[in-house]
Design a protein around this motif. Sequence first.
Motif, mmCIF file in Angstrom:
data_model
loop_
_atom_site.group_PDB
_atom_site.id
_atom_site.type_symbol
_atom_site.label_atom_id
_atom_site.label_comp_id
_atom_site.label_asym_id
_atom_site.label_seq_id
_atom_site.Cartn_x
_atom_site.Cartn_y
_atom_site.Cartn_z
ATOM 1 N N PRO A 199 39.372 55.737 112.999
ATOM 2 C CA PRO A 199 38.648 56.624 113.919
ATOM 3 C C PRO A 199 39.519 57.197 115.027
ATOM 4 N N GLY A 200 40.754 56.743 115.156
ATOM 5 C CA GLY A 200 41.665 57.291 116.145
ATOM 6 C C GLY A 200 42.492 58.449 115.644
ATOM 7 N N ASN A 201 42.172 58.983 114.465
ATOM 8 C CA ASN A 201 42.943 60.087 113.911
ATOM 9 C C ASN A 201 42.891 61.319 114.803
ATOM 10 N N ALA A 202 44.007 62.047 114.869
ATOM 11 C CA ALA A 202 44.090 63.233 115.720
ATOM 12 C C ALA A 202 43.241 64.392 115.212
ATOM 13 N N ASP A 203 42.919 64.380 113.919
ATOM 14 C CA ASP A 203 42.061 65.402 113.335
ATOM 15 C C ASP A 203 40.605 64.964 113.535
ATOM 16 N N ALA A 204 39.836 65.753 114.259
ATOM 17 C CA ALA A 204 38.460 65.362 114.600
ATOM 18 C C ALA A 204 37.607 65.116 113.362
ATOM 19 N N ASN A 205 37.796 65.916 112.313
ATOM 20 C CA ASN A 205 37.001 65.734 111.104
ATOM 21 C C ASN A 205 37.327 64.424 110.405
ATOM 22 N N ILE A 206 38.612 64.100 110.343
ATOM 23 C CA ILE A 206 39.011 62.842 109.718
ATOM 24 C C ILE A 206 38.559 61.665 110.577
ATOM 25 N N ALA A 207 38.690 61.804 111.898
ATOM 26 C CA ALA A 207 38.226 60.751 112.805
ATOM 27 C C ALA A 207 36.743 60.473 112.596
ATOM 28 N N LYS A 208 35.944 61.539 112.478
ATOM 29 C CA LYS A 208 34.498 61.385 112.244
ATOM 30 C C LYS A 208 34.244 60.746 110.891
ATOM 31 N N GLY A 209 35.022 61.125 109.872
ATOM 32 C CA GLY A 209 34.859 60.518 108.557
ATOM 33 C C GLY A 209 35.115 59.029 108.589
ATOM 34 N N TYR A 210 36.173 58.632 109.299
ATOM 35 C CA TYR A 210 36.464 57.204 109.423
ATOM 36 C C TYR A 210 35.379 56.489 110.217
ATOM 37 N N GLN A 211 34.902 57.113 111.289
ATOM 38 C CA GLN A 211 33.848 56.461 112.064
ATOM 39 C C GLN A 211 32.630 56.204 111.188
ATOM 40 N N ASP A 212 32.263 57.166 110.369
ATOM 41 C CA ASP A 212 31.116 56.985 109.476
ATOM 42 C C ASP A 212 31.357 55.830 108.505
ATOM 43 N N LEU A 213 32.580 55.749 107.947
ATOM 44 C CA LEU A 213 32.899 54.652 107.027
ATOM 45 C C LEU A 213 32.827 53.308 107.742
ATOM 46 N N TYR A 214 33.352 53.258 108.949
ATOM 47 C CA TYR A 214 33.337 52.015 109.721
ATOM 48 C C TYR A 214 31.910 51.602 110.074
ATOM 49 N N VAL A 215 31.087 52.563 110.485
ATOM 50 C CA VAL A 215 29.701 52.239 110.845
ATOM 51 C C VAL A 215 28.934 51.738 109.626
ATOM 52 N N ASP A 216 29.101 52.406 108.486
ATOM 53 C CA ASP A 216 28.447 51.930 107.261
ATOM 54 C C ASP A 216 28.877 50.510 106.941
ATOM 55 N N PHE A 217 30.165 50.217 107.162
ATOM 56 C CA PHE A 217 30.677 48.876 106.895
ATOM 57 C C PHE A 217 30.074 47.845 107.849
ATOM 58 N N ILE A 218 30.049 48.153 109.126
ATOM 59 C CA ILE A 218 29.594 47.156 110.100
ATOM 60 C C ILE A 218 28.094 46.912 109.983
#
Length: 431
Positions: free
Chosen positions: A49-68
């Motif tokens: 979620p710390g990616n410099a690309d906002a779209n990729i950061a949002k994609g990772y955040q979604d993956l992390y939230v689904d995981f948690i």
Amino acid sequence: MRHLVGALALSTILCSALPAYSDDLTAPDRIGLASAPNKLILRVTLDSPGNADANIAKGYQDLYVDFIKKHPDWQLQMQYMSQDIGTEQAKMLEQAKAGTAPDCASVDSFVLGQFKVNHVLADFTPFFSKEEISDLFPFVRDGISDKDGKIYAWWWDTDLRVLYRRTDINKDAPQTWDDLKKAGLASKDQGMEGVLFNGGRYEGATFDWLSNYWDLGGKLVDDTGKPVFGDDENRPKFLKALNYYKGLVDSGAAPKRVTTIANYDDLNAAAAAGTTSLFFGGNWQLAQLKATLEPDAFAKWAFSPLPGPTADKRQTGTGGWTFASFSKDPKKIEMCANLVRDVYMGPANALQQQLPTRASLFDKYPVFATEENKTFAAALKDGQARPGAPIYPEISNQIQIMMGDVLSGTKSPEDALTGAYNAALEAYKRL
């Protein structure tokens, strides 16, 4: 290397690139409820979620939230690495020795051997099936395993090196070193710089060149991890591969400024500016070129395997990132393994279009079904990773110094190799 680019400071990234936090499950330094009783300290690169690309950061955040959400009793305490990966990894190794390392962390594949030899990694073997392990490309499986077959990390993404060329200037793909020299000179005759490559003080400079040495059967270390690249058997092979690069520069097929190139972005920039028609790069740069160039300009670019001393001797170097656990708590080790499986092993590959390390995942995700990615997958079957020996980072450092001296004409290849080999041997004695 490929995704740790640009000059943004980490503080800027954390302030501006992270997606908005809209509920109690997300915060700049946390994923999961703040009240969750179990905590996993997680240190990651910008593949997060710390990616410099906002779209990729949002994609990772979604993956992390689904995981948690599947693990509601846990929270991930996020730590983001700076872009000085060498320093970050060295610091983390010292922390691991002292027992203060994070519970779960990104470990660059080329330094994984240092962590393994210091016995600071938790055993991941119970958390991955035999089918998952056997599905890994051979160089990946070897990299994360010990001699008994136990695994101590999970290598989740990989890459490889290819030759990019503009087909309107270099119609045919160079097959051999001689072919490339001719192509570079032909490119120069049309006002281009010739072939570009990383030749500065940079791990990429070593790695991009190593396949030429491997093509000749050269070895960097023996079975004990001792440097051998300058011994009687390997020295002639090393010099032949080194003189290949030197010949490109001396002839003008490559410009002298390659000694100042230490970033794949510089190669993309030259392609975009129309100053080169040939460069050595990574598979990930194909998508970057497509995003940067106008469609008609991108259509002129193609890639092919790196040229070899002969057309039938052509290898490619393979890199990538792993995850490992430094915890002694079985629950935290398992949580780390679960994170790698659910977030990174497949979903994150597809999100960032970074090549999977399991052959079956190329068929599972549509993004990898393109002809280009099928070609990359075929090449990975014979990919060669950097040796997992603890001395490798110092060998690479010495090769970088040597490359600069030789390509700039400061030292002869023979003297430069002798100096690099002796320095590597002295460093090996201090391990």
